[in-house]
Design an enzyme around this catalytic site. Structure first.
Site, short mmCIF file in Angstrom:
data_model
loop_
_atom_site.label_atom_id
_atom_site.label_comp_id
_atom_site.label_asym_id
_atom_site.label_seq_id
_atom_site.Cartn_x
_atom_site.Cartn_y
_atom_site.Cartn_z
N ARG A 35 16.82 6.99 28.23
CA ARG A 35 16.47 8.30 27.72
C ARG A 35 15.22 8.84 28.40
NH1 ARG A 35 16.20 6.97 21.56
NH2 ARG A 35 15.31 9.07 21.46
N LYS A 138 23.02 7.49 6.27
CA LYS A 138 24.06 6.75 6.96
C LYS A 138 25.44 7.26 6.57
CE LYS A 138 21.32 2.59 7.73
NZ LYS A 138 21.11 1.14 7.40
N ARG A 142 28.55 8.55 8.79
CA ARG A 142 29.91 8.03 8.60
C ARG A 142 30.91 9.16 8.38
NH1 ARG A 142 30.51 2.59 4.94
NH2 ARG A 142 29.12 1.19 6.13
#
Length: 312
Positions: A35, A138, A142
């Site tokens: 990056r 999270k 998902r």
């Protein structure tokens, strides 16, 4: 069977560097997103160059340049994200969602492993604030993965051994004392401790395994499902002496959490659910899940005793 090409995002992080090593060790063509944001962090640059010498490919990219992410994921079959959890909330969600968008544009990617690796967020909808923010985040990722129709594997690795075993399950400690330990409540709730190198090996093994596709993989080494009291007893046997013990009640721990700053409160809330409620070991995994040590019995995982021996 030809092994998948893997792109690891966050390859210089605490778990990411171990995933890179495991991927190379297991014979995968391994790519690491280099990056642009790395700036002048000389240690990370040298780590990347070391991986390059070991056979990894460095791929230039930036989360500020979506097309560079698309080009990076087009090179591989599997993407594993290991972005560190130390990022502030909105930043980490944004990075992973950008990665999801890039994968949507790369039909060659056959599986995505998002940055989870801890407690299964799908089982933590009743977690206390502010710790539940981690699990909510999270689940946002998902949901984006599944809405996009991206095939996935979620890894629930439970407690990182370095953070929990090193401090005998005491928050804020990473080296085991030879004199004193604070027991959290009755210290009888079971938790699950996994060596970080083992987490990486199990994770890499899942990526070409059809049994783990679109499932959650729990890493639950049978010998490592122990209470804090049992962990302390193993350490006492290793050093040949009994530690002086004090107890932190649930009420004391909850009060202590409230006195900390926001970031500390998030982490301590996780300790509360693990050590006072036993959230890691109090359920069956279910049909849409697999257990890593059963899938891969050939892996000689690190037991708690073997892990603690390094501190002698």
């Amino acid at each position: 069977m030809e092994k998948s090409k893997i792109l690891i995002v966050g390859g210089t992080g605490y778990l990411g560097k171990r995933l890179v090593k495991a991927s190379l060790a297991l014979g995968h063509e391994t790519y690491i997103l280099q990056r642009e944001e790395i700036g002048v962090d000389i240690e990370k640059v040298q780590m990347l160059l070391s991986f390059k010498e070991q056979g990894a490919h460095l791929v230039q990219g930036s989360f500020d340049d979506q097309q560079s992410l698309v080009e990076a994921v087009k090179l591989v079959d599997v993407v594993i994200c290991a972005i560190s959890g130390v990022h502030i909330r909105s930043h980490q969600i944004l990075l992973q969602l950008r990665l999801v968008d890039a994968i949507k544009q790369a039909p060659n990617v056959k599986r995505f492993v998002p940055s989870e690796f801890g407690t299964d967020p799908a089982r933590m909808e009743k977690a206390m604030e502010p710790g539940r923010i981690t699990f909510d985040d999270k689940m946002v990722v998902r949901n984006a993965i599944e809405e996009a129709g991206i095939q996935f594997t979620y890894i629930s690795a439970n407690c990182f051994a370095g953070y929990f075993l090193g401090g005998l399950c005491q928050p804020g400690h990473i080296i085991p004392s030879r004199d004193h330990v604070s027991l959290l409540g009755h210290a009888n709730q079971k938790a699950i401790y996994v060596d970080e190198d083992d987490i990486s090996i199990y994770t890499i093994k899942t990526i070409d395994d059809p049994r783990t596709l679109n499932k959650t993989v729990y890493i639950r080494p049978p010998k490592n499902i122990l209470s804090q009291r049992e962990v302390v007893e193993i350490w006492e046997n290793l050093i040949g002496k009994q530690l002086h013990k004090s107890t932190i009640s649930k009420e004391e721990f909850l009060h202590f959490i409230k006195e900390q700053d926001y970031a500390e409160q998030v982490g301590l809330a996780h300790y509360y659910h693990v050590c006072y409620e036993g959230c890691l070991a109090n359920f069956e995994t279910g049909e849409q899940a697999e257990e890593a040590t059963q899938l891969y019995p050939e892996v000689n995982y690190t037991t708690v005793e073997r892990y603690l021996r390094r501190y002698l």
